[in-house]
Structures are given as structure tokens and as C-alpha cells.
Design a protein around this motif. Structure first.
Motif, PDB file in Angstrom:
ATOM      1  N   ARG A   1       5.646  48.383  44.333  1.00  0.00           N
ATOM      2  CA  ARG A   1       5.827  47.569  43.121  1.00  0.00           C
ATOM      3  C   ARG A   1       5.292  48.315  41.911  1.00  0.00           C
TER       4      ARG A   1
ATOM      5  N   ARG B   1      17.186  43.507  40.382  1.00  0.00           N
ATOM      6  CA  ARG B   1      17.580  42.317  39.606  1.00  0.00           C
ATOM      7  C   ARG B   1      18.325  42.644  38.324  1.00  0.00           C
TER       8      ARG B   1
ATOM      9  N   GLU C   1      15.616  44.445  28.849  1.00  0.00           N
ATOM     10  CA  GLU C   1      14.521  43.473  28.938  1.00  0.00           C
ATOM     11  C   GLU C   1      13.489  43.917  29.975  1.00  0.00           C
TER      12      GLU C   1
ATOM     13  N   PRO D   1       1.656  36.357  42.740  1.00  0.00           N
ATOM     14  CA  PRO D   1       1.903  37.099  41.504  1.00  0.00           C
ATOM     15  C   PRO D   1       2.988  36.417  40.670  1.00  0.00           C
TER      16      PRO D   1
ATOM     17  N   SER E   1       5.535  37.480  39.071  1.00  0.00           N
ATOM     18  CA  SER E   1       6.931  37.856  39.302  1.00  0.00           C
ATOM     19  C   SER E   1       7.446  37.252  40.604  1.00  0.00           C
ATOM     20  N   ASP E   2       6.597  37.240  41.629  1.00  0.00           N
ATOM     21  CA  ASP E   2       7.026  36.644  42.892  1.00  0.00           C
ATOM     22  C   ASP E   2       7.300  35.158  42.712  1.00  0.00           C
TER      23      ASP E   2
ATOM     24  N   HIS F   1      10.639  34.503  40.949  1.00  0.00           N
ATOM     25  CA  HIS F   1      11.823  34.800  41.764  1.00  0.00           C
ATOM     26  C   HIS F   1      11.822  34.085  43.107  1.00  0.00           C
TER      27      HIS F   1
ATOM     28  N   LEU G   1       9.167  34.623  33.051  1.00  0.00           N
ATOM     29  CA  LEU G   1       9.898  35.855  32.718  1.00  0.00           C
ATOM     30  C   LEU G   1       9.932  36.124  31.216  1.00  0.00           C
TER      31      LEU G   1
END
Lengths: 171, 338, 733
Positions: free
Chosen positions: A73, A136, A145, B74, B76-77, B80, B96
Motif C-alpha cells: 500500500r 480504482r 484525483e 484505515p 481507504s479500506d 471501499h 474520499l
């Protein structure tokens, strides 16, 4: 004149944090380091492992130049204490090329002139590698973005987007 | 950054024990805000208690039809995660809209709640700041305050809470689950963050010896009619001037239920049940939206550089409600405002 | 033969940059390295009453704390601190020199420790007592006490009178706040002892020889004993023209400890090494109804420090560019208690031409003329100041090609007349102008018999592509493949190179290489003519070229000798030549680059959110050596223009005299999402007069005018004229 030794003082020394043994796998190589908890992953890479490809642009998580991949990550290494990543797998810009063959992103950045001074570039490329792994971003808007955490003061953004699109098209 | 000790917490109970034992200790998880502030010497903890390996990283459905989010998931997790992306898209969208992809990969859910303000004076230890050093005065009230609060301010502090995620959590009426020496308790989201009053050094009602363990979302997710609209000084990677979380349940053109929360305007995500009540039973149109905006901004007060936020917020609320009612939520990647 | 010049060639240093192999100033690790951390002043003005480092010195691992009281000896005379590009008037800042505080964040102590984190911690323990003095950092408060630093020796007519009498007049004040370069690499210096008392300093700089001369002067060292290197520079944009304080402090530490010392500044500290001065621009233009001009008046007031008079030409562009029988300009400075400003990308022009080009747009509105049409009506083929022709000026073609690529003919004149759904659409344009400069520069070429050449000059590559264009020019003139050319730069021991600034490096170093390559060719011809039965026996040096590893007769290409043969026959395995090029001081012509910028903005009507969706920048800058890297230069300049127009502002709290947003989170620069479509056009501009190769340079021209084009587009979209930069959405209300 002889080189200086640490300053001698009669007064009681003020301690610095004790070092802790930290194991990392950096670019496929297991390394063991004794690090104080205040050492960031960024400083450990640059000053202790001599992996200076990872850049310090702001040291506050605001520019993205220090982006590396931890366990796949993308993160900013300047706001990461190395001791907290004990046992992790770290990939830096030095670990992207394999056997002298550039990573497709590296080649695309050269082809598209996606950098000028080069200082944000390792962070841009590691961030783009993270972006590709996340899977994504599809459109140019999405790439822009999701790459906005990496500032390029030279202003190569359109070329960075083009480079990433080239690699996406081929993968 | 000053000298500090480092220890890992073995489990939640151990974390609570460790923090209770040292009033100057701090938990660290993602570190995205704390390390920044430690480098600025704004935060000077004697000890960091690493909670990043505690098993608080699940997102799961609750028996009541809601979702429980571990404090260490987290950002981001979370954004999503299928349960969030599908059932609570307003939360995903707000997450986001904040920070960068890298920071969202690091920052934890609990840490996001505990973010500290971006007030320039809070960050500059050479200037007075009541939040940083109680009793020294607020430099922002008569200083550079374009980014500062217009609602719920006090003369001792006009800082804003910088989170985007929390604005959506406020709108969703989330609950904060915390553990302390006396066991667990639940704090309604509206009661979690504080207004500055005369204690601006306290951002939240979390006690010093407590740890956030989870966030619970009620069943109602507003997945059909919602938006998170963030207005900022560049098109990405900047803190909000004003942001709006708007969520509606519609029955035809009539509003059955409404939620409305603002970011970037107050010391906490700003909600007013009166504003939401004013929408219930009304037709979803610009008139009712404008009335709700009026109600939500009731009492808003500008300072030398931020008075524009009042009108900006009013327009943003109307626009966000329009987006929500039309089922056209703001995209966080396309920057054209819908 | 031009196999490389003028082509789209990828950077030769690209591989080093994308693999992380390129080493910047703060990345030279060496055993025994000492780390420095700076203690900054928290007050804006006064003196240090007492400084107590005893606690810092007790921290384990701290080696020393240097202050003005215990530092090693530095020169006393202010003049010793004058570097090559220091302002003429004033005394440069001298770090750790004495107890005086001249600005907030001023370095007042240097902590030296075995590890960086230790040094940083100990720096927080240095206690300082100040005696404070009254100060000001507010340009508006100081504008009435500003003093004149630049005005023409003779006025062109009576501009004020002509303006007063003009049929159509526009007069307004424009404002540009303090902006910071924020190059991604913070300033850093690593000072390393080489043995025998010699020091090598790896430094982030745009001019290694400037830093070298400066440090020798400050530390009274012999030139041979101090070497400055900067193989890679992580952006600088003018901030690295002058030696900055980190290099002095690193040397102080190295001298004191006799150990290698690195000092890398924090981002906040970088804010004190220089900035684009806040500037008030007053522009008055009078015109006839047909769009010809009667008068141009341009007055500017910019900030400078209390200790140096930094100024750049903001105003003279206005008198030069457009045909006007009268013109007056004047530049004034207002003193504030801040560090001295410094050059920042297109210094003077980025700001002054912003004001001029917005004023021209406002005049076009008043005249009901298309903005391009107005500019064509007062177009001048001669420098209006001196009434000289230009060596070349294809600005007319920039307007034409730029407008065509943009689709300008479809523009509706009235503000608020174009929209796209909820967004107002605005189209604006502006002209850009910069100088085409060239400076004395030297190059050394070493050609070896295996067909490899090393080309060396003490110039810098700050991201501009200097490595690559040097290799292109050398490869073409030596007839070698690009891969056979190695470039050395950024080292003070190399032949003369000036600071990399003003867009002069490309022209200067290219001609240094060309001249030196000529010397190499001469020697090769001599060797070739010594070959038995040489086919080049009667050839002259100008009659031959080096092509594909051979010395070839230009008019009879079948008459050739291979370089390898010539050198083998002559029993030489290497030829080394060094040449210096000087450029004739030819006053007969003006030398400038020009551009036309067209911008599209889309603005949410209700919320004021601004997007710069398209920019076309058509540039006339002589011969373009490398279309790829030159294009990137212009693109970067456009991105800077977007930042200048919409985002960038260093905030000051005048009560504290401190920068409030000295970071990259609150000092907004464009991010990827802010930048859409940028098209760069290079207009063909042959120029045989400016220099033999016709090179003008492209580093600055990309930003000039861009902010104005965007501001003008915003007016066109909204009908609201915002003259104070940056144009944030609150200003549209």
C-alpha cells in the motif's frame, strides 16, 4: 586539529530514546536495524539504509515525495514511525526495477517527460504503483484525483497522467 | 520532536491500563496527525502507546441492521468496503474527499475523529493559542482567520474541526464506542466533539484514559439520496472552506427524512435538528432547501476574513440538497459540481 | 548535422531520476556524518539578550551548539558576503553573525549532533531571551514611505498629460502577494573534508561557482581548498541563485568539529531564504477609440528587506511591448522586517506583465475591441523604449497560432455569455514577454579515441534539461551518438558556468560547447591531414564537419577520415579542449522572447469554484533545442501561472511579523487535479542575429502572462474583475 568528540558536560545527560530492534524487508532484502522510536521510516531509509531515492520534501505528509509501498500500500514514510512497521515489507523506488529492467512506470515517466527536477519523481512513481495496484482509477479525472497527494512543483502533471495512462493501457 | 517512550498495547484492556498510568501518554495508530504535530512540538507526549496492531479492524453488520466499524480500519479500506460503499455511500464519499490516497491508507477511523484543528496559530508555537496553551489567548480572533469557524465560536477559540469523514458520521447519527477503566460506554456522535466554550483545549468528550474502539452506524444509510459536497481553495488535497453532507429520504417529491451537516465551519461537525425538521414533510425544492440553510446557519458570525463562508455555506447547502434530492451525488474525482 | 538538436529527446538523466540513483545535496551519506538542526528566532526584530544552550548540550549525542557567540571565525566586512547576484545596495544577511534579529524564523543557533532526531530534539531545548523592537511587515502600511529604485533616464513624452487627455482611459491597481518557490527539495548542504584541509560542499544551488566564491570570501579560504558540487538540484526557480544560509552553517559546523556536517532545512525554514515580493502595480493606459495607444504609465511598489534593496523590472515591460508615443514607469521599494526577497520564476515579468495584461484586457472591454485585436492594433516591431528592431519577434504568429489552436474565433465578447450547464465559461488571453539573455560561459570537451566525449561546464540543471541539451549539442557538433556523450556539470572545479537563471543557460552553454567543439574539429582536421594521402588535405576547418564518427568534407561528403583513424595515426588517445564563449555587446537590436496565452475557465455560477480547463501557450523563443524538455518548461510555467492566479499566497500576521502558512498544506500550489489540458506551441522563429545557433531560452516565458490570461478569463466568465491575486472563490462575490 583533532575531530571533535561528543560534548563533555558535568551536568546530568538528558537521555534520548532507547533503540529498539526493528526487522524490515526492504526491496526483498531482510534488514535488521536498531532504531529509536522517533525515527521515521523515511529517515531510516535515507540515513540508515542509504536508500536516498525516497525523498524528503516537507516531512509533514503534505507533498508525497516520501511515498513508498508498505505491504503493497502506498503511504507517506515521513509520518510513519519505523518501529511501528516492524515485520513489514517495504518497497521503495530502488526496488521497482528488476535485474536492470526499468519498471513500466519508470520507462513511461522517461518517455513522457513526466518530471523535470526529479525530486518528486520517486514518490510519484511509487504512488502510481500503488494506484495501479488499487485498480480504482480508470479515467483521467480519477488518475488526477488519486495522484493529487503528490505535488510536482515543476508542473509535470499532464505528463504524469499520460505516463500512468500508458502503463494502464498496457497492463 | 521531543524524547518519548514507545510501547505496544497487547489488547484494549492493556491500552487503557497504559494510558491511565501516564497522563502525558498518547495512543498512536495511523500517526498522520500526531507525528505531524509532534514534529511541530505542538504535541509533546511522554509516551506513545502503539495500538495499531489491536484487532479493531473489522467492518461488520450489527444485529440491529447497522454496521460496526473497528476504530483501526484505515480510511481507504472503510471507503471501499462493500458495506459502506453500498449502504452508506455518503460516508465513503466524505472519506474520499479528504486528504490524499496515501494518508487515507494510513489514517484510522478512530484517529480521524481525533484530528486536531489546522488553525495556523495552533500550529505555530511562537504565537498564543488557547487550544494549545490554555489561557494564552486566541490569536485567530483578530488575526488571519479566513479558514476559521462561523458557528459555535467563542472568544477563546474560533478553530474548526478539519475532518470530512466526521461530517458524514454526524449526518448518519453514528455512535462512538469507547473503552475506559470503568468499562465500555457509547457516545452519540453529536456529543463526541465539543464546542470551544472556555475550554478550547478539549476537542472531544473522550476522557484522557479512554480509547475509541468502534463506530456504529444505524441501519438508515440514505444510500439513494445523498451527497458530500466539499468546497476548498484548490480542487483536491485541501481542507474544506465549507463542506456539506446532505442525506434525504424521499417519498416522491416529499421529504420524509433529512440529515444535514456542515464541515469547515465550526469546532465540530455542525448539525441542527431544527434545520432538518424544517425539511420534513416539505417538497424537495430550492425554497425548502433555502429555509433549511437559513435554519442551519442561524447565529452564524463572521470574522475579519471569513464572513464569506456564511453565504458560501448557504449556497452549498442548497446545492447539496439539490444533488441529494436528484440522486446525483457529487463525484470526488470529477471536479465539475453537479 | 542535426541528428539531435531540435528533436524530442528524452532526458539523459532520466534513468537516474526514475530509479532514485540521482543524489541531491542532502543525500551524500558518509561515515561520521554530523547532523545539524537550526534554532529559529520567534521574534521579528530586536536582539538576542541571552541564549542558553546548556540544556541542549546535555542531550546525549549532541556535539555542539553554535551561536553568534561561539561560532568559528567568519569575515567581518559586509562586502565579503556579497555574492554574484546580491543586490547592489545593502548588506547581505550574515547567519549567526551577531545578536541582531532582522526577521522572524531567522537562524540563531545551529545544533550539531550524531543523529538528526537528536539535533532536532536538542534544538527545542535552546532557551533564548530577546529584546524586542518595533517592526512592520505590512506593504500597505509602508507604501507611502516607499522610495524610487528604477525609472527611465529620459521619459518618453509626457505620459501623464497624454493619459489625462486620452479619449478612452483605463487605470487600476493590481496586487500580487508574497509567493514562495517551494521547490520540492528543501535547501541542504553537506560539507565533507577531503583531507589536507580541503572541503567539498554538496549544496542545493543554481550556481556552484557563485557559492564557491561566496564561501571562500566568508571563510577566507583559498579557491583550491573549497569545492561546491550540485549534480542534481530538486527545483529552485530562483531561490537557489544566491548562496543560502544552510551552506554557511554547514561549513561553520564542519570547521568547528572537523567532521562532515549535513544541514537540511525544514520546509518552514525554507520560507526564510527568499520569496517573490508582494507588489502593488498601478497601471494607467490611455487610448484612441481605434485602439491605438496614447499613453502607458506603470508604477510598482514592492517590498524589500531593511538590509538589502532587491528589485526587478516590473514596469519597463509596459513601455517596451506596445506602440505608444508616451510612456512612464517607476519602481519603488517599501522596507519591511522580512528576509530579502529573491528572484522567482520570471521575476518582475510574472508580476508586472500580469498587471499590464489585465489592464490591456480592461482597456479592450472599454474600447469594445477583441483583446487580440487590441494587441494587434498597438503591435510594435520595435522595442518602444529604445526604438530598436528585435533580433526576431514572432509574437504576431503566436497570437495567430494560439488563437487558432484555442478556437478563439468562437468567443462571444460579452461577459457571462458563454456557459456549460451550471458553469460559466470564460475565455481570456494575454501576451508574455521575457528577455533573451546570454552570458559568458566555458566548456571543456574531452574526446577519446573510442569515440566517446565528456563535456563539462559548471552550469546547473535545476530540472530545466541542461544535461540533455548539452549532450544534444555536443553529439551533433562532434558527430557522435548521444549515448557516447557524458555530461559533467554542477561542480565548481569545472569551466566557467554562470548561475542558472534568467533563461540564459541554454544559449550560453550551447555556444560554449559549439566553440569548443570547433577547437576539437580543428585538431581532428590537423590529424586527418597528417594521414598519408589524406582526402582532406586541402580542406579548411570550416569546410569540414564531424559526422557519424568521421571528419567529412562538407561539399564532398565522400572525402572523409574516421576520427578513430585520425587519432590513431596521430598517436593521440584523447583530445581535450576548453573554450569560453563571450557574447558581443550588440546594442543595435532588442532581444526578447514572446508568447500568447489563451485560457479557458469554467466557474460554478452558484459556488464560484474555478477550474482552468484549457490553456494554450504559443511561444516564440528562437530555436528550440529539445521540443520535449522545452515543452515541459512551458507547461511547468503554465502550471505556475495557474497557481499564481488561483492559489498562491504566503499569509503574514503583521502583529507577529510571521508567515502563517509556511508549509505545503496551507500554502496552496496546484495539485494534479487542478491541471487539465495544456497545449504548448513553439512558433517558428529563426534568428541568425541573436547568436549563431538562434537560441533564446524558455525557462521563464511560460509563466509570464499566464495568470493574466486566467484572470481575464475569469472576468469574461463572471463579469467580475478581481485584481488582487490569488483569485479565490470568495473574491468572486
Amino acid at each position: 586539529m583533532a575531530p571533535a568528540k561528543p560534548h563533555q558536560s558535568a551536568a546530568v545527560a538528558i537521555p534520548v530514546p532507547d533503540k529498539i530492534s526493528v526487522s524490515l524487508n526492504v526491496n526483498g532484502v531482510d534488514v535488521q536495524l536498531d532504531l529509536a522510536p522517533w525515527t521515521t521510516l523515511l529517515d531510516a531509509l535515507r540515513d540508515r539504509l542509504n536508500l536516498t531515492g525516497t525523498k524528503k520534501g516537507c516531512d509533514h505528509g503534505q507533498c508525497g515525495a516520501c511515498t513508498v509501498l508498505v505491504d503493497g500500500r502506498r503511504i507517506v514514510s515521513c509520518l510513519t514511525l519505523a518501529v511501528m512497521k516492524d515485520g513489514s515489507k517495504v518497497t521503495t523506488i530502488e526496488g521497482l526495477a528488476k535485474d536492470g529492467m526499468l519498471h513500466p512506470l519508470q520507462q513511461a515517466f522517461i518517455d513522457h517527460d513526466a518530471f523535470q527536477c526529479g525530486y518528486c519523481t520517486p514518490g510519484q512513481i511509487c504512488s502510481a504503483a500503488g494506484l495501479l495496484a488499487e485498480g480504482r482509477a480508470k479515467t483521467a479525472d480519477e488518475i488526477r484525483e488519486l495522484m493529487s497527494g503528490n505535488i510536482c512543483r515543476c508542473g509535470a502533471y499532464p505528463n504524469i497522467v499520460a505516463a500512468i495512462q500508458q502503463v494502464m493501457g498496457h497492463s | 520532536m521531543i524524547n518519548f517512550q514507545y510501547a505496544r498495547a497487547a489488547d484494549v484492556a492493556d491500552a487503557v491500563r497504559q494510558i491511565a498510568a501516564d497522563p502525558k501518554a498518547k495512543f498512536i495508530a495511523g500517526g498522520t496527525n500526531l507525528i505531524d504535530l509532534m514534529k511541530e512540538e505542538v504535541e509533546r507526549p511522554s509516551r506513545l502507546i502503539d495500538i495499531s496492531r489491536l484487532p479493531l479492524d473489522n467492518v461488520e453488520e450489527t444485529s440491529g441492521g447497522g454496521v460496526r466499524i473497528g476504530a483501526l480500519v484505515p480510511n481507504s479500506d472503510l471507503a471501499h468496503h462493500p458495506l459502506i460503499a453500498q449502504r452508506y455511500p455518503i460516508l465513503a464519499s466524505a472519506i474520499l474527499a479528504g486528504a490524499s490516497a496515501q494518508l487515507r491508507n494510513m489514517a484510522s477511523t478512530g484517529g480521524n475523529l481525533l484530528q486536531r484543528t489546522r488553525c495556523y496559530y495552533f500550529y505555530d508555537i511562537a504565537t498564543p493559542c488557547n487550544k494549545r496553551e490554555p489561557g494564552t489567548g486566541c490569536s485567530a480572533v483578530n488575526g488571519v482567520n479566513r479558514m476559521h469557524a462561523i458557528l459555535g465560536t467563542s472568544e477563546t477559540c474560533i478553530a474548526t474541526h478539519p475532518s470530512d469523514m466526521c461530517v458524514a458520521l454526524a449526518a448518519l447519527e453514528a455512535k462512538v464506542l469507547v473503552a475506559g477503566p470503568g468499562g465500555q460506554r457509547t457516545i452519540a456522535f453529536a456529543d463526541f466533539h465539543r464546542l470551544p466554550g472556555d475550554t478550547p483545549h478539549r476537542d472531544t468528550n473522550l476522557e484522557a484514559n479512554e480509547i475509541v474502539t468502534a463506530i456504529e452506524l444505524p441501519a438508515r444509510g440514505f444510500a439513494k439520496n445523498y451527497t458530500y459536497l466539499k468546497i476548498r481553495d484548490r480542487l483536491s488535497y485541501a481542507f474544506a472552506l465549507v463542506s456539506v453532507a446532505a442525506a434525504l429520504e424521499l417519498d416522491g417529491q416529499a421529504i420524509k427524512e433529512a440529515r444535514l451537516a456542515l464541515g469547515g465551519v465550526a469546532h465540530k461537525p455542525w448539525r441542527d435538528v431544527n434545520a432538518e425538521a424544517s425539511l420534513r414533510g416539505q417538497a424537495a425544492n430550492r425554497d425548502s432547501f433555502a429555509r433549511a440553510a437559513e435554519a442551519l446557519l442561524h447565529g452564524a458570525k463572521g470574522y475579519a476574513h471569513n464572513t464569506f463562508k456564511i453565504d458560501l455555506a448557504r449556497r452549498a447547502i442548497v446545492r447539496a440538497l439539490a444533488q441529494a434530492s436528484q440522486g446525483t451525488p457529487q463525484s470526488q474525482s470529477s471536479k465539475k459540481i453537479r | 548535422m542535426n541528428a539531435y538538436i531540435g528533436t524530442s529527446t528524452s532526458r539523459i538523466d532520466g534513468r537516474a531520476k526514475v530509479t532514485g540513483a540521482a543524489k541531491y545535496a542532502g543525500e551524500f551519506n558518509i561515515d561520521g556524518l554530523v547532523y545539524g538542526a537550526v534554532v529559529e528566532s520567534t521574534i521579528a526584530k530586536g536582539r538576542i539578550k541571552h541564549i542558553d544552550a546548556s540544556e541542549a548540550l546535555r542531550v546525549r549525542g549532541v556535539l555542539d551548539v553554535l551561536t553568534h557567540q561561539n561560532r568559528p571565525r567568519m569575515a567581518d566586512a559586509s562586502a565579503a558576503y556579497k555574492d554574484d547576484v546580491a543586490p547592489e545596495e545593502g548588506s547581505p544577511f550574515r547567519p549567526l553573525y551577531d545578536d541582531k534579529i532582522m526577521f522572524s524564523f531567522q537562524p540563531i543557533a545551529l545544533v550539531l549532533a550524531e543523529e538528526w532526531e537528536t539535533a532536532r530534539f536538542a534544538a527545542s531545548l535552546v532557551r533564548v531571551e530577546y529584546e524586542t523592537a518595533a517592526f512592520t511587515t505590512d506593504l500597505q502600511a509602508q507604501r507611502n514611505s516607499a522610495f524610487v529604485v528604477e525609472k527611465p533616464e529620459s521619459h518618453r513624452g509626457n505620459a501623464d498629460k497624454a493619459f489625462a487627455a486620452a479619449a478612452v482611459r483605463h487605470e487600476a491597481e493590481y496586487f500580487i502577494p508574497i509567493e514562495h518557490h517551494n521547490a520540492m527539495e528543501p535547501f541542504a548542504a553537506t560539507a565533507i573534508w577531503d583531507g589536507g584541509g580541503k572541503l567539498t560542499i554538496y549544496n542545493k544551488t543554481q550556481g556552484v561557482q557563485n557559492v564557491q566564491r561566496y564561501l571562500c570570501s566568508v571563510f577566507n579560504m583559498k579557491p583550491d581548498d573549497l569545492r561546491v558540487r550540485s549534480p542534481f538540484t530538486g527545483g529552485a526557480f530562483g531561490s537557489g541563485l544566491r548562496p543560502q544560509y544552510e551552506t554557511v552553517l554547514a561549513v561553520l559546523g564542519a570547521v568547528k568539529l572537523r567532521r562532515p556536517v549535513r544541514l537540511a532545512l525544514t520546509r518552514r525554514q525554507v520560507y526564510t531564504v527568499g520569496y517573490r515580493p508582494a507588489t502593488i502595480e498601478h497601471v494607467a493606459i490611455g487610448a484612441k477609440p481605434d485602439g491605438t495607444l496614447d499613453a502607458i504609465v506603470h508604477e510598482a511598489i514592492a517590498v524589500t528587506s531593511q538590509h538589502e534593496d532587491f528589485s526587478r523590472n516590473d514596469t519597463a515591460w509596459s513601455g517596451q511591448l506596445y506602440k505608444s508615443p508616451t510612456a512612464r514607469y517607476e519602481h519603488r521599494l517599501a522596507r519591511v522586517d522580512l528576509p530579502t526577497p529573491c528572484d522567482m520564476r520570471a521575476p518582475g515579468a510574472a508580476t508586472g506583465v500580469y498587471a499590464l495584461e489585465c489592464a490591456m484586457d480592461e482597456l479592450a472591454v472599454a474600447l469594445k475591441l477583441d483583446p487580440v485585436d487590441l494587441r494587434l492594433r498597438c503591435y510594435s516591431d520595435r522595442d518602444q523604449h529604445t526604438n530598436r528592431p528585435y533580433t526576431s519577434k514572432q509574437l504576431r504568429e503566436c497570437y495567430r497560432q494560439g488563437a487558432q489552436a484555442f478556437g478563439w474565433s468562437k468567443r462571444r465578447a460579452a461577459p457571462r455569455s458563454m456557459r456549460d450547464g451550471t458553469e460559466l465559461v470564460g475565455w481570456g488571453m494575454a501576451s508574455g514577454v521575457w528577455e533573451a539573455l546570454q552570458m559568458e560561459t566555458a566548456a571543456r570537451i574531452t574526446l577519446t579515441a573510442n569515440g566517446h566525449a565528456e563535456v563539462a561546464s559548471a552550469v546547473s540543471d535545476i530540472g530545466t534539461g541542461t544535461y540533455t541539451i548539452m549532450a544534444q549539442v555536443a553529439a551533433d557538433l562532434l558527430g557522435l551518438p548521444l549515448d557516447n556523450v557524458t555530461i559533467k556539470l554542477g561542480d565548481s572545479t569545472l569551466p566557467l558556468g554562470q548561475v542558472e537563471g534568467g533563461s540564459w543557460t541554454a544559449a550560453s552553454v550551447s555556444h560554449a560547447i559549439a566553440k569548443t567543439a570547433g577547437e576539437i574539429r580543428k585538431e581532428l582536421l590537423r590529424l586527418a591531414q597528417a594521414v598519408p594521402d589524406s582526402p582532406l588535405a586541402n580542406a579548411t576547418v570550416d569546410g569540414v564537419a564531424l559526422v557519424d564518427g568521421r571528419i567529412v568534407h562538407k561539399r564532398a561528403p565522400d572525402r572523409a577520415v574516421s576520427i578513430a583513424d585520425a587519432m590513431r595515426q596521430g598517436k593521440v588517445d584523447r583530445i581535450e579542449r576548453e573554450g569560453t564563449v563571450q557574447f558581443e555587446d550588440d546594442d543595435s537590436h532588442a532581444r526578447n522572447t514572446h508568447s500568447a496565452i489563451f485560457a479557458e475557465v469554467k466557474i460554478d455560477e452558484e459556488l464560484g469554484v474555478i477550474r482552468v480547463t484549457r490553456v494554450v501557450n504559443a511561444v516564440a523563443a528562437g530555436r528550440i533545442l529539445n521540443t520535449k524538455t522545452a515543452s515541459s518548461q512551458i507547461m511547468g510555467g503554465v502550471v505556475w501561472g495557474i497557481g499564481m492566479a488561483l492559489h498562491e499566497e504566503t499569509l503574514l500576521d503583521h502583529r507577529f511579523g510571521r508567515f502563517m502558512n509556511p508549509n505545503i498544506a496551507e500554502y496552496h500550489m496546484p495539485v494534479n487535479a487542478d491541471v487539465y489540458d495544456i497545449k504548448v506551441i513553439f512558433v517558428d522563429e529563426p534568428d541568425t542575429r541573436i547568436n549563431p545557433m538562434g537560441i533564446k531560452g524558455v525557462g521563464e516565458i511560460g509563466i509570464v502572462g499566464t495568470a493574466a490570461a486566467i484572470a481575464n478569463a475569469i472576468y469574461h466568465a463572471t463579469g467580475k474583475r478581481v485584481r488582487d491575486l490569488p483569485i479565490t472563490l470568495d473574491k468572486l462575490r
